[in-house]
Design an enzyme around this catalytic site. Structure first.
Site, PDB file in Angstrom:
ATOM      1  N   GLY A 460       0.848  -1.197   0.000  1.00  5.08           N
ATOM      2  CA  GLY A 460       0.000   0.000   0.000  1.00  5.08           C
ATOM      3  C   GLY A 460       0.874   1.235   0.000  1.00  5.08           C
ATOM      4  O   GLY A 460       2.084   1.154   0.233  1.00  5.08           O
ATOM      5  N   GLY A 462       1.097   4.903   1.730  1.00  2.88           N
ATOM      6  CA  GLY A 462       0.529   5.743   2.789  1.00  2.88           C
ATOM      7  C   GLY A 462       0.966   7.179   2.644  1.00  2.88           C
ATOM      8  O   GLY A 462       1.691   7.537   1.714  1.00  2.88           O
ATOM      9  N   GLU A 463       0.509   7.955   3.600  1.00  2.00           N
ATOM     10  CA  GLU A 463       0.793   9.393   3.627  1.00  2.00           C
ATOM     11  C   GLU A 463       2.309   9.671   3.662  1.00  2.00           C
ATOM     12  O   GLU A 463       2.795  10.590   3.034  1.00  2.00           O
ATOM     13  CB  GLU A 463       0.127   9.932   4.902  1.00  2.00           C
ATOM     14  CG  GLU A 463       0.382  11.349   5.232  1.00  2.00           C
ATOM     15  CD  GLU A 463      -0.581  12.275   4.531  1.00  2.00           C
ATOM     16  OE1 GLU A 463      -1.441  11.780   3.797  1.00  2.00           O
ATOM     17  OE2 GLU A 463      -0.430  13.490   4.702  1.00  2.00           O
ATOM     18  N   PHE A 464       3.043   8.828   4.409  1.00  2.00           N
ATOM     19  CA  PHE A 464       4.451   9.141   4.634  1.00  2.00           C
ATOM     20  C   PHE A 464       5.391   8.348   3.740  1.00  2.00           C
ATOM     21  O   PHE A 464       6.564   8.643   3.645  1.00  2.00           O
ATOM     22  CB  PHE A 464       4.844   8.821   6.079  1.00  2.00           C
ATOM     23  CG  PHE A 464       3.829   9.248   7.084  1.00  2.00           C
ATOM     24  CD1 PHE A 464       3.633  10.594   7.337  1.00  2.00           C
ATOM     25  CD2 PHE A 464       3.066   8.320   7.767  1.00  2.00           C
ATOM     26  CE1 PHE A 464       2.700  10.997   8.264  1.00  2.00           C
ATOM     27  CE2 PHE A 464       2.135   8.723   8.697  1.00  2.00           C
ATOM     28  CZ  PHE A 464       1.941  10.064   8.948  1.00  2.00           C
ATOM     29  N   SER A 466       5.789   4.113   1.589  1.00  2.00           N
ATOM     30  CA  SER A 466       5.144   2.842   1.264  1.00  2.00           C
ATOM     31  C   SER A 466       4.810   2.061   2.532  1.00  2.00           C
ATOM     32  O   SER A 466       5.482   2.198   3.550  1.00  2.00           O
ATOM     33  CB  SER A 466       6.087   1.985   0.440  1.00  2.00           C
ATOM     34  OG  SER A 466       6.466   2.677  -0.701  1.00  2.00           O
ATOM     35  N   VAL A 467       3.774   1.233   2.414  1.00  2.00           N
ATOM     36  CA  VAL A 467       3.497   0.245   3.462  1.00  2.00           C
ATOM     37  C   VAL A 467       3.964  -1.088   2.887  1.00  2.00           C
ATOM     38  O   VAL A 467       3.554  -1.473   1.785  1.00  2.00           O
ATOM     39  CB  VAL A 467       1.997   0.207   3.815  1.00  2.00           C
ATOM     40  CG1 VAL A 467       1.744  -0.804   4.917  1.00  2.00           C
ATOM     41  CG2 VAL A 467       1.508   1.587   4.225  1.00  2.00           C
ATOM     42  N   LYS A 485       5.008   0.343   8.055  1.00  2.00           N
ATOM     43  CA  LYS A 485       4.794   1.668   7.448  1.00  2.00           C
ATOM     44  C   LYS A 485       6.118   2.405   7.470  1.00  2.00           C
ATOM     45  O   LYS A 485       6.660   2.668   8.536  1.00  2.00           O
ATOM     46  CB  LYS A 485       3.754   2.465   8.244  1.00  2.00           C
ATOM     47  CG  LYS A 485       2.340   2.048   7.947  1.00  2.00           C
ATOM     48  CD  LYS A 485       1.341   2.873   8.727  1.00  2.00           C
ATOM     49  CE  LYS A 485       0.720   3.966   7.898  1.00  2.00           C
ATOM     50  NZ  LYS A 485      -0.516   4.520   8.492  1.00  2.00           N
ATOM     51  N   ASP A 577     -11.014  10.341  11.009  1.00  2.00           N
ATOM     52  CA  ASP A 577     -10.874   9.966   9.599  1.00  2.00           C
ATOM     53  C   ASP A 577     -11.527   8.609   9.364  1.00  2.00           C
ATOM     54  O   ASP A 577     -10.993   7.761   8.656  1.00  2.00           O
ATOM     55  CB  ASP A 577      -9.375   9.941   9.245  1.00  2.00           C
ATOM     56  CG  ASP A 577      -9.127  10.066   7.746  1.00  2.00           C
ATOM     57  OD1 ASP A 577     -10.118  10.224   7.000  1.00  2.00           O
ATOM     58  OD2 ASP A 577      -7.964   9.998   7.330  1.00  2.00           O
TER      59      ASP A 577
HETATM   60  P1  ADP Z   1      -1.688   6.547   5.575  1.00  2.00           P
HETATM   61  O1  ADP Z   1      -2.495   6.691   6.795  1.00  2.00           O
HETATM   62  O2  ADP Z   1      -0.263   6.936   5.787  1.00  2.00           O
HETATM   63  O3  ADP Z   1      -2.305   7.178   4.357  1.00  2.00           O
HETATM   64  P2  ADP Z   1      -2.635   3.887   5.571  1.00  2.00           P
HETATM   65  O4  ADP Z   1      -2.537   3.503   6.969  1.00  2.00           O
HETATM   66  O5  ADP Z   1      -3.987   4.296   5.061  1.00  2.00           O
HETATM   67  O6  ADP Z   1      -1.596   5.015   5.240  1.00  2.00           O
HETATM   68  O7  ADP Z   1      -2.083   2.740   4.644  1.00  2.00           O
HETATM   69  C1  ADP Z   1      -2.112   2.784   3.243  1.00  2.00           C
HETATM   70  C2  ADP Z   1      -2.476   1.422   2.711  1.00  2.00           C
HETATM   71  O8  ADP Z   1      -1.528   0.449   3.152  1.00  2.00           O
HETATM   72  C3  ADP Z   1      -3.825   0.939   3.193  1.00  2.00           C
HETATM   73  O9  ADP Z   1      -4.875   1.350   2.356  1.00  2.00           O
HETATM   74  C4  ADP Z   1      -3.651  -0.585   3.164  1.00  2.00           C
HETATM   75  O10 ADP Z   1      -3.897  -1.054   1.851  1.00  2.00           O
HETATM   76  C5  ADP Z   1      -2.188  -0.776   3.490  1.00  2.00           C
HETATM   77  N1  ADP Z   1      -2.003  -1.053   4.940  1.00  2.00           N
HETATM   78  C6  ADP Z   1      -1.808  -0.150   5.925  1.00  2.00           C
HETATM   79  N2  ADP Z   1      -1.680  -0.743   7.129  1.00  2.00           N
HETATM   80  C7  ADP Z   1      -1.801  -2.062   6.913  1.00  2.00           C
HETATM   81  C8  ADP Z   1      -1.774  -3.205   7.764  1.00  2.00           C
HETATM   82  N3  ADP Z   1      -1.573  -3.115   9.086  1.00  2.00           N
HETATM   83  N4  ADP Z   1      -1.949  -4.417   7.190  1.00  2.00           N
HETATM   84  C9  ADP Z   1      -2.154  -4.520   5.860  1.00  2.00           C
HETATM   85  N5  ADP Z   1      -2.181  -3.483   5.003  1.00  2.00           N
HETATM   86  C10 ADP Z   1      -2.015  -2.264   5.504  1.00  2.00           C
END
Ligand code: ADP
Length: 729
Positions: A460, A462-464, A466-467, A485, A577
């Site tokens: 995934g 994320g804001e900061f 890759s996850v 994260k 959120d």
């Molecule tokens: P941010 O808050 O920094 O935007 P997110 O927490 O929404 O990031 O994570 C972005 C994406 O990463 C999510 O939509 C999901 O697909 C994946 N992801 C985040 N945390 C997890 C997790 N604990 N397990 C599996 N996938 C995750």
């Protein structure tokens, strides 16, 4: 009318010894470009009474100002941010106000989220002319208004420096020349650098006036000097073309179109110029607008179009190219093949915009309707028009790199986690002077050694950063699957406070319906290690597997989210959120709340959290009091829960379709709500409408919502899952 219009006016030099008018007296709180220390000294000498304040120019961020203020005998400093090149300002995520003096008046009436309201000022000078909404008539205004070309020329030659000063109506000399149609004066002013893109007290630019006064030549002069034809009138959202079409001014219309202004801009109420021309039956304008053919665009798809590129790969591509401002590409959405996405980099951060379709047109958000993808790229290359930057450097299709986060050192990181930044966070939130805060050892996150982590593929974005999925050899020597994260190096500076805040919120949470934080690895890069929630985002699942989802699944997830939120409510956390995109699925029957980036604890004795820092605002999920006053509470989370239910029962439809944030606010104020999804069980419909009660006190609590799932016999199949009786009743 100007105050001074009522007096006989030969054009004498202004009497410099005349005393300032009373308005200037009231706003003499400006102290120029002084340092923080100097400001604190002035406040100290001034007696340090509660609410004593002054304004100074920011030394680090040009165009911005700083409010220095006394609270509890100590100084606090707030950045006053300027928006765009005009005099629009805000503090944190308070309202954006036209004119520095109006902003200060606003905070003099009430604290509005500052630590205390502004009281007595430390006497300085009135603020600079270009920061004000209203000013005083000066010599240049008078000479311009009277069409005195020679006087204006002489003033400019002698280095008259108040080019953008405003009169009582907030109008500059450029406004006045445009209103009067004095094109020679206008040209003189613009050649020496007067700004054509300033709004007056009524929210109108010089180009608005030239268009509504039917002055085609003036319109041409302004556009040649880079007047922005897409600036909207503050109230209506009309751009100059709207005025020309509404009033039937064909010549102005033709000049605007010849000079490449978009033909179908949209107002705050979604009206195009063609709609307005039709409304007023201006036949010639209708025909011009209907038959207008935009010039062929100069760029082509081969430079920026990626037929098959998902969000993560786009990010990798940007990263491999150096994440420079204005880099962009257009790609097909990997989720919905009929949708195009514009990805653009600003401040080292990638932004993604869905390109929407209406009939044959393409558009982004509330921007103009454009003839093709190529025209859209051309338009946003010429001007930012609502995007964070205009499009500068296309990234062509071709080699993609799959980089993993870089390994460069960040020595400060440990301090940053446990001391300095945490202290700053507290400082911002509680408005007390910074001091090093000791973190309670029990609520400290586990520190995870880099060697005990194996990083896997990206799951995934994320804001900061890759996850990634990965493996962690935990303290019992067992290898467990985890989600990691990461925080990109270039984001460390910008986002560390938010990153740390998310850690702080998650560290004490332990509930089956809330994603668990396992620890933090200082890396580098800095990483947050969470339990892996293997099926990813519920929102994606709704879109991709609609056929495999039945109403019982939807109800189960709704109940689980309510359960998790009940837990957060008991811990006094406001999520801020809550949305389907932030619910993750462990299995088809296990939903978990995630993404605590915006979450906040609310203090004892307080029922809500007042936002004090800017950032993302998912307005369509927000309750009216959050949109209007920036207040967040469990009740505003309940509103977002209602929107999340709506997303579930529409299988991932976007709430309020392509309405703008402004239109949504108006709809809510008229007491309208989202329409109930097809085939939605009556009980869920009822829950939604309870969640969307205007008055927060009339909304149910999460505890009530959750127990309604547990006690209602229709939901009996859920009981086993929850063992509700012990948990909640
Ligand atoms: P941010 O808050 O920094 O935007 P997110 O927490 O929404 O990031 O994570 C972005 C994406 O990463 C999510 O939509 C999901 O697909 C994946 N992801 C985040 N945390 C997890 C997790 N604990 N397990 C599996 N996938 C995750």
């Amino acid at each position: 009318m100007d105050v001074e219009d009522t007096q006989a006016q030969p054009l004498p030099p202004l009497n410099k010894s005349a005393s300032r008018n009373s308005m200037d007296e009231c706003i003499s709180w400006f102290h120029g470009k002084i340092t923080r220390d100097a400001a604190e000294h002035i406040l100290d000498v001034g007696g340090s009474s509660e609410g004593l304040f002054l304004i100074r120019e920011s030394t680090s961020s040009p165009g911005d100002y700083v409010l220095s203020l006394i609270h509890n005998k100590s100084p606090i400093h707030y950045q006053i941010r300027r928006h765009g090149e005009d005099a629009f300002f805000s503090i944190d995520d308070g309202p954006i106000v036209h004119g520095l003096e109006m902003l200060i008046t606003y905070y003099q009436e009430n604290a509005q989220g500052l630590s205390t309201k502004l009281n007595e000022m430390c006497k300085g000078q009135p603020p600079p002319p270009d920061s004000r909404r209203h000013g005083r008539t000066n010599l240049l205004h008078r000479a311009t208004k009277e069409g005195e070309v020679t006087v204006v020329r002489e003033l400019l030659k002698s280095g008259y420096h108040n080019l953008d000063a405003k009169n009582q109506e907030g109008q500059t000399a450029v406004h006045l020349a445009s209103i009067m149609g004095f094109n020679d004066i206008l040209d003189l002013l613009l050649v020496v650098g007067a700004n054509p893109n300033i709004r007056d007290g009524s929210g109108l630019t010089p180009l608005h006036y030239a268009s509504k006064n039917n002055e085609p030549e003036t319109v041409a002069v302004l556009l040649r000097h880079k007047a922005n034809p897409q600036l909207r009138a503050t109230e209506s959202g009309w751009v100059p073309l709207h005025y020309a079409a509404f009033l039937g001014y064909t010549e102005v219309l033709n000049v605007l179109l010849e000079m490449k202004c978009p033909c179908h801009p949209r107002s705050n109420y979604n009206e195009t110029p063609l709609d307005l021309a039709k409304k007023n039956k201006h036949k010639e304008c209708i025909s011009i607008l209907e038959n207008y053919v935009a010039a062929p665009p100069t760029s082509s798809r081969s430079e920026w179009f990626h037929e098959d590129l998902d969000r993560e790969k786009a990010m990798s591509l940007f990263r491999s190219e150096g994440l420079k401002d204005g880099m962009f590409l257009v790609r097909r959405s990997s989720r919905r093949k009929d949708i195009y996405v514009l990805s653009v980099v600003h401040n080292s951060h990638p932004f993604n915009y869905e390109i929407q379709r209406k009939e044959t047109f393409y558009f982004i958000d509330d921007g103009p309707y454009l003839d093709s993808l190529d025209h859209l790229v051309e338009h946003y290359s010429n001007m930012a028009d609502g995007l964070p930057t205009n499009l500068v450097q296309p990234i062509p299709p071709g080699t993609e790199s799959l980089d993993i986060p870089s390994n460069s050192k960040d020595k400060d990181v440990e301090n940053l986690i446990y001391n300095n930044v945490a202290a700053n966070v507290v400082y911002r939130e509680k408005k007390t002077p910074p001091k090093v805060r000791k973190i309670d050892p029990i609520s400290r996150p586990n520190l995870i050694r880099r060697e005990s982590l194996k990083l896997g593929d990206s799951i995934g974005e994320g804001e900061f950063g890759s996850v990634l999925c990965g493996k962690w050899l935990n303290l019992d020597n067992i290898e467990v699957n985890v989600a990691i994260k990461t925080m990109r190096d270039e984001q460390v500076q910008r986002c560390r406070e938010e990153f740390i805040r998310e850690v702080e919120v998650m560290v004490g949470l332990d509930h089956p319906c809330v994603v668990k934080l396992l620890g933090v690895c200082l890396g580098p890069p800095l990483m947050m290690v969470q339990e892996l929630v293997p099926m990813g985002s519920l929102f994606d699942y709704l879109l991709d597997f609609q056929d495999e989802i039945n109403v019982h699944d939807l109800i189960l997830w709704s109940a689980q989210i309510a359960w998790g939120m009940t837990y957060l409510e008991s811990k006094r956390f406001v999520h801020r959120d809550l949305a389907a995109r932030n619910i993750l699925l462990s299995s088809k029957t296990e939903a978990k709340i995630s993404d605590f980036g915006l979450s906040r604890a609310i203090g004892t004795g307080s029922e809500y959290y007042k936002a004090s820092t800017g950032g993302r605002w998912p307005v369509k999920w927000y309750a009216p009091e959050s949109i209007n006053y920036g207040t967040f509470s469990h009740a505003s989370d309940v509103w977002s829960y209602g929107i999340t239910l709506w997303e579930l029962f529409t299988y991932g439809d976007p709430p309020y379709g392509d309405m703008t944030g402004m239109q949504v606010i108006q709809l809510l104020e008229c007491n309208q709500r989202l329409s109930i999804p097809e085939d939605c069980p009556e009980k869920i419909q009822k829950v939604m409408s309870q969640c969307w009660q205007y008055n927060p006190e009339n909304r149910p609590t999460f505890k009530q919502l959750y127990s309604s799932f547990c006690t209602d016999v229709d939901y009996k199949p859920l009981w086993n899952f929850f063992k509700c009786e012990e948990e909640i009743l």
